[in-house]
Design an enzyme around this catalytic site. Structure first.
Site, short mmCIF file in Angstrom:
data_model
loop_
_atom_site.label_atom_id
_atom_site.label_comp_id
_atom_site.label_asym_id
_atom_site.label_seq_id
_atom_site.Cartn_x
_atom_site.Cartn_y
_atom_site.Cartn_z
N LYS A 46 0.88 -1.46 -0.08
CA LYS A 46 -0.08 -0.07 -0.09
C LYS A 46 0.74 1.20 0.04
O LYS A 46 2.08 1.15 0.52
CB LYS A 46 -0.72 -0.05 1.39
CG LYS A 46 -1.70 0.96 1.43
CD LYS A 46 -3.15 1.17 0.76
CE LYS A 46 -3.73 2.38 0.83
NZ LYS A 46 -5.02 2.78 -0.47
N CYS A 154 -2.50 8.51 -7.96
CA CYS A 154 -3.78 8.45 -6.76
C CYS A 154 -4.77 9.20 -7.59
O CYS A 154 -4.61 10.61 -7.63
CB CYS A 154 -3.23 8.68 -5.48
SG CYS A 154 -4.65 8.73 -4.50
N LYS A 191 3.91 4.03 -11.62
CA LYS A 191 2.46 3.55 -11.92
C LYS A 191 1.73 4.96 -12.24
O LYS A 191 1.56 5.89 -11.62
CB LYS A 191 1.93 3.20 -10.52
CG LYS A 191 0.38 2.61 -10.87
CD LYS A 191 0.06 1.87 -9.41
CE LYS A 191 -1.36 1.46 -9.46
NZ LYS A 191 -1.92 0.87 -8.25
#
Ligand SMILES: Cc1cc2nc3c(=O)[nH]c(=O)nc-3n(C[C@H](O)[C@H](O)[C@H](O)COP(=O)(O)O)c2cc1C
Length: 377
Positions: A46, A154, A191
């Site tokens: 995470k 995010c 990412k």
């Protein structure tokens, strides 16, 4: 004879190409240990930041289900239906770096032959923020992390210099990658966010910054549906909602489209595929487009929190696939990786029923003659 599922991806050796992605399944030491016991080849933690974060006052994730009989698509009704997607507005780990440091070390010591990737995130708006990236990278690799995954994706960030707001800006994401690469002794994966007009732009930018792989992708920006009776969003706090992220089966075809563009643009680069994977057939799509590993979140969340049955299915599925295709001489992922990448072509390259030329919409092809259009009005 059991097949060899091992892969080497960005120089890291994996027992199998299946990872848990950065999300609730990898939010704690105990989850990660259970995941390795269950057979996952690797995990991405995470996302770890410098400071604790505070999540919304209410559920952070819900699952949308489609009921084929009633046509309902809902988070709160029709639970008998089939899974459509996950929707979340969860922030990064609510535990800061100091909490993670000893845990990363313990996990790596307990499972030295499994791959531990640390997902990290900071801002990019000041030298101090850029230093946070360096601090996070150094601390995680010192604890034995095999690689770093930069969370440039995010989707729930108000700050313009964080999360997907970095990932949407080619200059920022290239620069942050460069900053981390300068201190990294382990491979660095970036990412990316699908909230981009053309992900090949950001993929090119992070590769220029030195990224060893692109991970695609994080969730898709989205809203929960509004309940027709209460007129409230199905997920809200005090009636208010904010953009969250869609994952799970619904995003598989969307993620594949992004992945195909990127692997075609950068055929010699490393890609890790994410989006809607639940069994080997889904993962195979990403492999055939050129990915060297895949990552799973939603399906694992719904399977005892860390996906013990999902990983079993993925491993068995790949073993059976290799056995079925042994006559082609395929013994490992590398033998079939990327073999469908070139089947995605411009529309004009798709054969037409008649042998006439189609000029991709130019020269009025496909449109009615002006005279005919007038008559049919
Ligand atoms: C509840 C939840 C929390 C997540 N948290 C993170 C995170 O902290 N960092 C990150 O990079 N991605 C995060 N993700 C995104 C997942 O890692 C993954 O990219 C996404 O869910 C798509 O995969 P899926 O279709 O298998 O769910 C989160 C996803 C969910 C559902």
């Amino acid at each position: 004879m059991s097949s060899d599922l091992s892969v080497t991806f960005t120089g890291i050796k994996f027992q199998n190409p299946f990872l848990l992605s950065s999300a609730p399944p990898t939010e704690s030491e105990s989850n990660i240990m259970r995941a390795f016991e269950a057979g996952w080849g690797g995990v991405v933690t995470k996302t770890i930041g410098m400071h604790p974060v505070v999540n919304v006052a209410g559920p952070k994730t819900k699952f949308l289900r489609a009921n084929p009989e009633t046509g309902t698509l809902s988070m709160n009704k029709g639970r008998a239906g089939v899974l459509h997607s996950s929707w979340n507005w969860e922030l990064i780990s609510d535990k800061p770096l100091d909490w993670w440091i000893p845990r990363l070390g313990r996990i790596k010591k307990a499972f030295p032959d499994r791959v531990l990737i640390a997902s990290i995130m900071a801002g990019s708006g000041s030298d101090k923020e850029l230093d946070h990236w360096r601090t996070l990278a150094r601390a995680c690799q010192e604890q034995g992390a095999d690689g770093l995954e930069l969370n440039l994706s995010c989707p729930h960030m108000d700050r313009p210099d964080m999360g997907s707001n970095i990932g949407k800006d080619q200059a920022q994401c290239s620069f942050v990658t460069q900053v981390v690469k300068e201190v990294a002794k382990v491979p660095v994966w970036a990412k990316l966010t699908p909230a981009s007009a053309d992900m090949t732009v950001e993929a090119g930018a992070v590769f220029r910054g030195g990224a060893d792989a692109v991970v695609s992708s994080n969730t898709f920006p989205s809203l929960p549906p509004i309940d027709a009776e209460t007129l409230e969003f199905e997920m809200n706090v005090d009636g208010l909602v904010s953009s969250g992220g869609l994952g799970g089966p619904a995003i598989l075809p969307l993620s594949l489209a992004n992945m195909a563009k990127m692997t075609q643009a950068f055929p010699d680069r490393a890609f890790s595929g994410i989006g809607g994977i639940n069994d080997f057939g889904h993962a195979l799509n990403y492999f055939l487009l050129g990915c060297g590993t895949v990552q799973v979140c939603t399906a694992a969340m719904l399977d005892h929190a860390v996906g013990p049955n999902v990983i079993k299915r993925l491993i068995q599925g790949m073993q059976q696939f290799l056995e079925r295709n042994a006559s082609r001489g395929w013994t490992k992922l590398e033998d079939f990786r990327g073999i469908r990448r070139d089947r995605v072509v411009p529309h004009s390259k798709i054969r037409r029923p008649e042998d006439s030329d189609y000029a991709g919409g130019y020269d009025a092809e496909g449109y009615a003659e002006p005279e005919l259009a007038e008559k049919t009005k």
